[in-house]
Design a protein around this motif. Structure first.
Motif, PDB file in Angstrom:
ATOM      1  N   ILE A   1     -14.503  -2.191   5.953  1.00 20.78           N
ATOM      2  CA  ILE A   1     -13.335  -1.326   5.862  1.00 20.78           C
ATOM      3  C   ILE A   1     -12.500  -1.903   4.738  1.00 20.78           C
ATOM      4  CG2 ILE A   1     -11.269  -0.484   7.021  1.00 20.78           C
ATOM      5  CD1 ILE A   1     -12.886  -0.712   9.637  1.00 20.78           C
ATOM      6  N   SER A   2     -12.255  -1.082   3.730  1.00 15.25           N
ATOM      7  CA  SER A   2     -11.573  -1.582   2.546  1.00 15.25           C
ATOM      8  C   SER A   2     -10.651  -0.516   1.989  1.00 15.25           C
ATOM      9  CB  SER A   2     -12.615  -1.978   1.495  1.00 15.25           C
ATOM     10  OG  SER A   2     -11.986  -2.467   0.333  1.00 15.25           O
ATOM     11  N   GLY A   3      -9.550  -0.966   1.441  1.00 17.79           N
ATOM     12  CA  GLY A   3      -8.634  -0.026   0.812  1.00 17.79           C
ATOM     13  C   GLY A   3      -7.268  -0.641   0.606  1.00 17.79           C
ATOM     14  N   MET A   4      -6.274   0.249   0.544  1.00 21.29           N
ATOM     15  CA  MET A   4      -4.920  -0.228   0.288  1.00 21.29           C
ATOM     16  C   MET A   4      -3.912   0.544   1.125  1.00 21.29           C
ATOM     17  SD  MET A   4      -2.746   1.856  -1.508  1.00 21.29           S
ATOM     18  CE  MET A   4      -2.796   3.398  -2.355  1.00 21.29           C
ATOM     19  N   LEU A   5      -2.832  -0.153   1.418  1.00 18.62           N
ATOM     20  CA  LEU A   5      -1.661   0.441   2.061  1.00 18.62           C
ATOM     21  C   LEU A   5      -0.520   0.330   1.066  1.00 18.62           C
ATOM     22  CD1 LEU A   5      -1.846  -1.459   5.473  1.00 18.62           C
ATOM     23  CD2 LEU A   5      -2.879   0.744   4.920  1.00 18.62           C
ATOM     24  N   GLN A   6       0.319   1.336   1.015  1.00 20.37           N
ATOM     25  CA  GLN A   6       1.481   1.303   0.136  1.00 20.37           C
ATOM     26  C   GLN A   6       2.730   1.276   1.015  1.00 20.37           C
ATOM     27  OE1 GLN A   6       0.763   1.508  -3.307  1.00 20.37           O
ATOM     28  NE2 GLN A   6       2.842   0.851  -3.644  1.00 20.37           N
ATOM     29  N   VAL A   7       3.573   0.264   0.800  1.00 23.27           N
ATOM     30  CA  VAL A   7       4.856   0.157   1.488  1.00 23.27           C
ATOM     31  C   VAL A   7       5.941   0.028   0.425  1.00 23.27           C
ATOM     32  CG1 VAL A   7       3.841  -0.922   3.545  1.00 23.27           C
ATOM     33  CG2 VAL A   7       4.729  -2.366   1.713  1.00 23.27           C
ATOM     34  N   ALA A   8       7.193   0.150   0.831  1.00 17.66           N
ATOM     35  CA  ALA A   8       8.271  -0.089  -0.123  1.00 17.66           C
ATOM     36  C   ALA A   8       8.160  -1.529  -0.617  1.00 17.66           C
ATOM     37  CB  ALA A   8       9.620   0.146   0.534  1.00 17.66           C
ATOM     38  N   PRO A   9       8.307  -1.764  -1.914  1.00 13.43           N
ATOM     39  CA  PRO A   9       8.159  -3.127  -2.441  1.00 13.43           C
ATOM     40  C   PRO A   9       8.998  -4.160  -1.692  1.00 13.43           C
ATOM     41  CG  PRO A   9       8.241  -1.595  -4.261  1.00 13.43           C
ATOM     42  CD  PRO A   9       8.539  -0.794  -3.003  1.00 13.43           C
ATOM     43  N   GLU A  10      10.199  -3.794  -1.291  1.00 13.60           N
ATOM     44  CA  GLU A  10      11.060  -4.743  -0.580  1.00 13.60           C
ATOM     45  C   GLU A  10      10.595  -5.015   0.854  1.00 13.60           C
ATOM     46  OE1 GLU A  10      13.039  -0.637  -0.279  1.00 13.60           O
ATOM     47  OE2 GLU A  10      12.008  -1.777  -1.838  1.00 13.60           O
ATOM     48  N   ASP A  11       9.647  -4.204   1.373  1.00 13.73           N
ATOM     49  CA  ASP A  11       9.130  -4.388   2.733  1.00 13.73           C
ATOM     50  C   ASP A  11       7.792  -5.123   2.776  1.00 13.73           C
ATOM     51  OD1 ASP A  11      11.288  -3.042   3.822  1.00 13.73           O
ATOM     52  OD2 ASP A  11      10.233  -1.111   3.937  1.00 13.73           O
ATOM     53  N   ARG A  12       7.167  -5.333   1.617  1.00 20.64           N
ATOM     54  CA  ARG A  12       5.804  -5.872   1.629  1.00 20.64           C
ATOM     55  C   ARG A  12       5.718  -7.254   2.264  1.00 20.64           C
ATOM     56  NH1 ARG A  12       2.313  -6.633  -3.748  1.00 20.64           N
ATOM     57  NH2 ARG A  12       3.732  -8.386  -3.981  1.00 20.64           N
ATOM     58  N   ASP A  13       6.588  -8.173   1.907  1.00 22.43           N
ATOM     59  CA  ASP A  13       6.513  -9.525   2.470  1.00 22.43           C
ATOM     60  C   ASP A  13       6.729  -9.514   3.975  1.00 22.43           C
ATOM     61  OD1 ASP A  13       5.972 -10.541  -0.033  1.00 22.43           O
ATOM     62  OD2 ASP A  13       8.015 -11.268  -0.379  1.00 22.43           O
ATOM     63  N   ALA A  14       7.655  -8.692   4.443  1.00 25.90           N
ATOM     64  CA  ALA A  14       7.899  -8.589   5.891  1.00 25.90           C
ATOM     65  C   ALA A  14       6.679  -8.012   6.594  1.00 25.90           C
ATOM     66  CB  ALA A  14       9.134  -7.734   6.163  1.00 25.90           C
ATOM     67  N   TYR A  15       6.059  -7.011   6.007  1.00 27.50           N
ATOM     68  CA  TYR A  15       4.868  -6.397   6.594  1.00 27.50           C
ATOM     69  C   TYR A  15       3.767  -7.445   6.752  1.00 27.50           C
ATOM     70  CZ  TYR A  15       1.334  -2.840   7.543  1.00 27.50           C
ATOM     71  OH  TYR A  15       0.353  -2.082   8.140  1.00 27.50           O
ATOM     72  N   LEU A  16       3.501  -8.175   5.682  1.00 27.72           N
ATOM     73  CA  LEU A  16       2.439  -9.185   5.724  1.00 27.72           C
ATOM     74  C   LEU A  16       2.766 -10.320   6.685  1.00 27.72           C
ATOM     75  CD1 LEU A  16       1.490  -9.220   1.966  1.00 27.72           C
ATOM     76  CD2 LEU A  16       0.086  -8.374   3.867  1.00 27.72           C
ATOM     77  N   ALA A  17       4.016 -10.744   6.738  1.00 26.01           N
ATOM     78  CA  ALA A  17       4.405 -11.820   7.658  1.00 26.01           C
ATOM     79  C   ALA A  17       4.178 -11.402   9.110  1.00 26.01           C
ATOM     80  CB  ALA A  17       5.870 -12.198   7.433  1.00 26.01           C
ATOM     81  N   ARG A  18       4.426 -10.149   9.412  1.00 25.90           N
ATOM     82  CA  ARG A  18       4.257  -9.674  10.784  1.00 25.90           C
ATOM     83  C   ARG A  18       2.783  -9.524  11.175  1.00 25.90           C
ATOM     84  NH1 ARG A  18       7.714  -8.515  14.164  1.00 25.90           N
ATOM     85  NH2 ARG A  18       6.668  -6.695  15.003  1.00 25.90           N
ATOM     86  N   THR A  19       1.888  -9.501  10.204  1.00 24.50           N
ATOM     87  CA  THR A  19       0.469  -9.313  10.521  1.00 24.50           C
ATOM     88  C   THR A  19      -0.315 -10.611  10.686  1.00 24.50           C
ATOM     89  OG1 THR A  19      -0.206  -9.146   8.199  1.00 24.50           O
ATOM     90  CG2 THR A  19       0.380  -7.084   9.328  1.00 24.50           C
ATOM     91  N   SER A  20       0.259 -11.748  10.357  1.00 18.59           N
ATOM     92  CA  SER A  20      -0.537 -12.983  10.349  1.00 18.59           C
ATOM     93  C   SER A  20      -1.129 -13.313  11.723  1.00 18.59           C
ATOM     94  CB  SER A  20       0.270 -14.160   9.800  1.00 18.59           C
ATOM     95  OG  SER A  20       1.396 -14.399  10.593  1.00 18.59           O
ATOM     96  N   GLU A  21      -0.366 -13.217  12.792  1.00 22.01           N
ATOM     97  CA  GLU A  21      -0.906 -13.508  14.132  1.00 22.01           C
ATOM     98  C   GLU A  21      -1.968 -12.474  14.522  1.00 22.01           C
ATOM     99  OE1 GLU A  21       0.583 -13.503  18.703  1.00 22.01           O
ATOM    100  OE2 GLU A  21       1.962 -14.369  17.239  1.00 22.01           O
ATOM    101  N   PHE A  22      -1.731 -11.219  14.164  1.00 20.03           N
ATOM    102  CA  PHE A  22      -2.698 -10.152  14.419  1.00 20.03           C
ATOM    103  C   PHE A  22      -4.029 -10.448  13.720  1.00 20.03           C
ATOM    104  CE2 PHE A  22      -4.476  -6.090  12.814  1.00 20.03           C
ATOM    105  CZ  PHE A  22      -4.865  -5.532  14.028  1.00 20.03           C
ATOM    106  N   LEU A  23      -3.960 -10.918  12.482  1.00 26.88           N
ATOM    107  CA  LEU A  23      -5.182 -11.251  11.747  1.00 26.88           C
ATOM    108  C   LEU A  23      -5.925 -12.411  12.400  1.00 26.88           C
ATOM    109  CD1 LEU A  23      -3.895 -10.902   8.082  1.00 26.88           C
ATOM    110  CD2 LEU A  23      -5.363  -9.312   9.336  1.00 26.88           C
ATOM    111  N   VAL A  24      -5.207 -13.416  12.847  1.00 21.06           N
ATOM    112  CA  VAL A  24      -5.839 -14.557  13.517  1.00 21.06           C
ATOM    113  C   VAL A  24      -6.558 -14.084  14.780  1.00 21.06           C
ATOM    114  CG1 VAL A  24      -5.369 -16.714  14.772  1.00 21.06           C
ATOM    115  CG2 VAL A  24      -4.273 -16.286  12.561  1.00 21.06           C
ATOM    116  N   ARG A  25      -5.901 -13.258  15.594  1.00 19.26           N
ATOM    117  CA  ARG A  25      -6.527 -12.731  16.821  1.00 19.26           C
ATOM    118  C   ARG A  25      -7.748 -11.875  16.494  1.00 19.26           C
ATOM    119  NH1 ARG A  25      -1.391 -10.905  18.133  1.00 19.26           N
ATOM    120  NH2 ARG A  25      -2.194  -8.777  18.121  1.00 19.26           N
TER     121      ARG A  25
END
Length: 96
Positions: free
Chosen positions: A4-28
């Motif tokens: 599964i490959s591709g891209m998500l587009q978020v507001a530039p000012e939201d990108r770091d917050a989006y990625l920070a919130r996904t780190s635990e999800f990625l580990v699980r």
């Protein structure tokens, strides 16, 4: 094998917050049976783009993951996405 490959587009000012919130999800997700890899990463060129890569051993493993994924909420809004699922028939080295 599935990719599964591709891209998500978020507001530039939201990108770091989006990625920070996904780190635990990625580990699980990476710890689940059949998950070969799962990555969400900031694109180095486009400020609001997040690149996504998931590799699963089978459709069954992916379905089991999706049934119990529990992504974090709330998340910054995804403004656009282009994500595809690829079925892989063979795998081998790139070089050599």
């Amino acid at each position: 094998m599935l990719i599964i490959s591709g891209m998500l587009q978020v507001a530039p000012e939201d990108r770091d917050a989006y990625l920070a919130r996904t780190s635990e999800f990625l580990v699980r997700s990476r710890a689940k049976p059949g998950c070969v890899d799962f990555v969400m990463a900031a694109d180095p060129v486009e400020p609001g783009r997040i690149n996504l890569l998931e590799i699963w051993e089978s459709e069954e493993h992916l379905a089991a993951h999706q049934a119990t994924a529990n992504p974090p909420e709330p998340m910054p809004a995804v403004l656009n996405d282009d994500v595809k699922k690829y079925q892989v028939g063979s795998v081998g080295p790139v070089f050599g």
